[in-house]
Design a protein around this motif. Structure first.
Motif, PDB file in Angstrom:
ATOM      1  N   PRO A 112       0.819  -1.226   0.000  1.00 55.28           N
ATOM      2  CA  PRO A 112       0.000   0.000   0.000  1.00 55.28           C
ATOM      3  C   PRO A 112       0.847   1.269   0.000  1.00 55.28           C
ATOM      4  O   PRO A 112       0.484   2.263  -0.634  1.00 55.28           O
ATOM      5  CB  PRO A 112      -0.809  -0.120   1.298  1.00 55.28           C
ATOM      6  CG  PRO A 112      -0.804  -1.565   1.630  1.00 55.28           C
ATOM      7  CD  PRO A 112       0.519  -2.080   1.159  1.00 55.28           C
ATOM      8  N   ILE A 113       1.967   1.242   0.690  1.00 51.19           N
ATOM      9  CA  ILE A 113       2.840   2.417   0.758  1.00 51.19           C
ATOM     10  C   ILE A 113       3.548   2.627  -0.570  1.00 51.19           C
ATOM     11  O   ILE A 113       3.648   3.756  -1.072  1.00 51.19           O
ATOM     12  CB  ILE A 113       3.872   2.250   1.891  1.00 51.19           C
ATOM     13  CG1 ILE A 113       3.180   1.859   3.200  1.00 51.19           C
ATOM     14  CG2 ILE A 113       4.659   3.528   2.068  1.00 51.19           C
ATOM     15  CD1 ILE A 113       2.153   2.837   3.686  1.00 51.19           C
ATOM     16  N   VAL A 114       4.056   1.535  -1.162  1.00 58.43           N
ATOM     17  CA  VAL A 114       4.740   1.633  -2.459  1.00 58.43           C
ATOM     18  C   VAL A 114       3.775   2.122  -3.527  1.00 58.43           C
ATOM     19  O   VAL A 114       4.132   2.962  -4.361  1.00 58.43           O
ATOM     20  CB  VAL A 114       5.351   0.272  -2.844  1.00 58.43           C
ATOM     21  CG1 VAL A 114       5.867   0.288  -4.280  1.00 58.43           C
ATOM     22  CG2 VAL A 114       6.480  -0.095  -1.887  1.00 58.43           C
ATOM     23  N   SER A 115       2.543   1.618  -3.514  1.00 63.95           N
ATOM     24  CA  SER A 115       1.539   2.053  -4.494  1.00 63.95           C
ATOM     25  C   SER A 115       1.268   3.544  -4.382  1.00 63.95           C
ATOM     26  O   SER A 115       1.176   4.255  -5.388  1.00 63.95           O
ATOM     27  CB  SER A 115       0.236   1.267  -4.294  1.00 63.95           C
ATOM     28  OG  SER A 115       0.457  -0.116  -4.440  1.00 63.95           O
ATOM     29  N   ALA A 116       1.148   4.019  -3.145  1.00 64.69           N
ATOM     30  CA  ALA A 116       0.910   5.448  -2.928  1.00 64.69           C
ATOM     31  C   ALA A 116       2.109   6.275  -3.372  1.00 64.69           C
ATOM     32  O   ALA A 116       1.963   7.356  -3.960  1.00 64.69           O
ATOM     33  CB  ALA A 116       0.603   5.706  -1.451  1.00 64.69           C
ATOM     34  N   ARG A 164      -0.664  14.779  -4.497  1.00 62.52           N
ATOM     35  CA  ARG A 164      -0.108  15.490  -3.360  1.00 62.52           C
ATOM     36  C   ARG A 164      -0.072  14.582  -2.136  1.00 62.52           C
ATOM     37  O   ARG A 164      -1.102  14.055  -1.714  1.00 62.52           O
ATOM     38  CB  ARG A 164      -0.949  16.736  -3.053  1.00 62.52           C
ATOM     39  CG  ARG A 164      -0.376  17.612  -1.966  1.00 62.52           C
ATOM     40  CD  ARG A 164      -1.241  18.853  -1.783  1.00 62.52           C
ATOM     41  NE  ARG A 164      -0.719  19.711  -0.729  1.00 62.52           N
ATOM     42  CZ  ARG A 164      -1.297  20.840  -0.346  1.00 62.52           C
ATOM     43  NH1 ARG A 164      -2.418  21.237  -0.948  1.00 62.52           N
ATOM     44  NH2 ARG A 164      -0.775  21.572   0.619  1.00 62.52           N
ATOM     45  N   PRO A 165       1.104  14.354  -1.559  1.00 60.29           N
ATOM     46  CA  PRO A 165       1.191  13.432  -0.419  1.00 60.29           C
ATOM     47  C   PRO A 165       0.678  14.052   0.878  1.00 60.29           C
ATOM     48  O   PRO A 165       0.903  15.224   1.153  1.00 60.29           O
ATOM     49  CB  PRO A 165       2.689  13.139  -0.316  1.00 60.29           C
ATOM     50  CG  PRO A 165       3.345  14.375  -0.854  1.00 60.29           C
ATOM     51  CD  PRO A 165       2.419  14.888  -1.944  1.00 60.29           C
ATOM     52  N   ARG A 166      -0.011  13.249   1.670  1.00 58.80           N
ATOM     53  CA  ARG A 166      -0.416  13.664   3.005  1.00 58.80           C
ATOM     54  C   ARG A 166       0.734  13.432   3.964  1.00 58.80           C
ATOM     55  O   ARG A 166       1.645  12.647   3.696  1.00 58.80           O
ATOM     56  CB  ARG A 166      -1.647  12.867   3.472  1.00 58.80           C
ATOM     57  CG  ARG A 166      -2.817  12.915   2.516  1.00 58.80           C
ATOM     58  CD  ARG A 166      -4.035  12.240   3.168  1.00 58.80           C
ATOM     59  NE  ARG A 166      -3.741  10.877   3.590  1.00 58.80           N
ATOM     60  CZ  ARG A 166      -3.924   9.816   2.819  1.00 58.80           C
ATOM     61  NH1 ARG A 166      -4.351   9.960   1.582  1.00 58.80           N
ATOM     62  NH2 ARG A 166      -3.663   8.598   3.278  1.00 58.80           N
ATOM     63  N   ARG A 167       0.683  14.113   5.094  1.00 62.20           N
ATOM     64  CA  ARG A 167       1.731  13.910   6.098  1.00 62.20           C
ATOM     65  C   ARG A 167       1.773  12.472   6.570  1.00 62.20           C
ATOM     66  O   ARG A 167       2.844  11.915   6.801  1.00 62.20           O
ATOM     67  CB  ARG A 167       1.486  14.848   7.289  1.00 62.20           C
ATOM     68  CG  ARG A 167       1.736  16.320   6.976  1.00 62.20           C
ATOM     69  CD  ARG A 167       1.523  17.150   8.228  1.00 62.20           C
ATOM     70  NE  ARG A 167       1.748  18.569   7.968  1.00 62.20           N
ATOM     71  CZ  ARG A 167       1.609  19.529   8.870  1.00 62.20           C
ATOM     72  NH1 ARG A 167       1.239  19.209  10.124  1.00 62.20           N
ATOM     73  NH2 ARG A 167       1.827  20.789   8.551  1.00 62.20           N
ATOM     74  N   SER A 168       0.600  11.875   6.738  1.00 65.65           N
ATOM     75  CA  SER A 168       0.548  10.493   7.205  1.00 65.65           C
ATOM     76  C   SER A 168       1.202   9.556   6.199  1.00 65.65           C
ATOM     77  O   SER A 168       1.834   8.566   6.577  1.00 65.65           O
ATOM     78  CB  SER A 168      -0.905  10.071   7.444  1.00 65.65           C
ATOM     79  OG  SER A 168      -1.660  10.203   6.240  1.00 65.65           O
TER      80      SER A 168
END
Length: 307
Positions: free
Chosen positions: A106-110, A120-124
């Motif tokens: 999920p992190i790599v996909s984002a 645009r990335p969120r802080r989380s």
């Protein structure tokens, strides 16, 4: 409430099965070359998907050349690329380490969406990327001592392929149901892997019984069964809630690697999976609460309507 609990159960089962693919791939890697195993997996799974399409009266979509091209790229990356890289990587590294790395999907996909689509990335999400990187780095440094760091790199490449699959799916102009999409991916994956498998000369290979059974398990239980469980669960809960359950995959892989393969799970592995779990939960919970806030913001004020 009962519908929601059923959804949680189905999603949990689906992610446990996803984690088990790491153990199955480890067994496959010891007895079959990657493209041959991948082709065999799709050949076994395809009839079951076609039967499901028949039972649900699903129809093949009418697609433009552009969408067919994207589907081919999806199959090459997410179906063939992911499976062959996973099997190849598990020849060099442990199933426990592979499970930790796969949990970063999920992190790599984002992250791919940020780099390729300019989202645009969120802080989380930035926090999640940092935590996931720390978890993977921890086990990779540990792997460097035993020489299996290359296997970890191949597993990470498999995760990137799966992330590209998700990204390419967003670029399709025609909506395709999950069942039909899975059937198309299996068909294209079978054709592609079968051609590549010819280079491995499968007719001259002595296949081990364990590897063949592992392929059959991979094809029927996680591929077909996992599909049914995931979409049965996703139909009962919100998308934000469903995304949280992806955190169970690395836990399942780590537990099954220790239980079935007797692989050592020490402090480094626990630290790695802990970082990945924290990364997925931080990102998923952020999305969950954002979705809740949007629902509340769009919900009509019933008190004013009853006055």
């Amino acid at each position: 409430m009962r519908k929601q609990v059923e959804g949680y159960l189905y999603l949990s089962l689906a992610m446990v099965l996803v984690g088990s693919t790491v153990v199955a791939s480890k067994v496959i890697a010891s007895g079959l070359p990657p493209f041959t195993a991948t082709a065999l997996r799709f050949a076994i799974a395809l009839p079951f998907f076609l039967v499901l399409m028949r039972l649900t009266a699903s129809r093949w979509p009418k697609l433009a050349r552009r969408d067919w091209g994207l589907l081919f790229l999806q199959a090459a990356a997410g179906s063939v690329g992911y499976t062959t890289l996973l099997i190849s990587g598990l020849r060099c590294t442990s199933a426990a380490h592979a499970g930790v790395i796969i949990g970063t999907l999920p992190i790599v996909s984002a992250a791919i969406a940020i780099l390729v689509l300019g989202e645009r990335p969120r802080r989380s999400l930035l926090l999640g990327i940092g935590l996931a990187a720390a978890g993977v780095l921890a086990i990779t440094v540990r792997s460097g001592e035993g020489g299996d760091w290359f296997g970890n790199v191949l597993i990470l490449a498999a995760v990137v392929c799966e992330g590209l699959f998700i990204l390419l799916n967003k670029r399709l102009r025609t909506d395709i149901s999950p069942l039909v999409l899975s059937s198309i991916m299996t068909m294209i994956g079978l054709a592609t892997a079968a051609v590549a498998a010819c280079l491995e000369v499968p007719w001259a290979i002595t296949m081990t019984t364990g590897a063949v059974w592992a392929v059959i398990y991979y094809a029927l239980v996680p591929t077909v069964g996992g599909f049914l469980f995931w979409y049965a669960g996703a139909a009962r809960v919100s998308g934000a809630e469903a995304s949280l359950f992806t955190a169970l995959a690395p836990v399942s892989a780590l537990f099954l690697a220790a239980l079935l393969l007797s692989e050592p799970v020490g402090p480094v592995e626990m630290f790695g999976v802990g970082c990945v779990l924290a990364a997925v939960l931080a990102t998923g919970l952020s999305g969950f609460f954002q979705a809740r806030r949007r629902m509340r913001a769009t919900r009509p004020d019933m008190s004013s309507q009853t006055r």
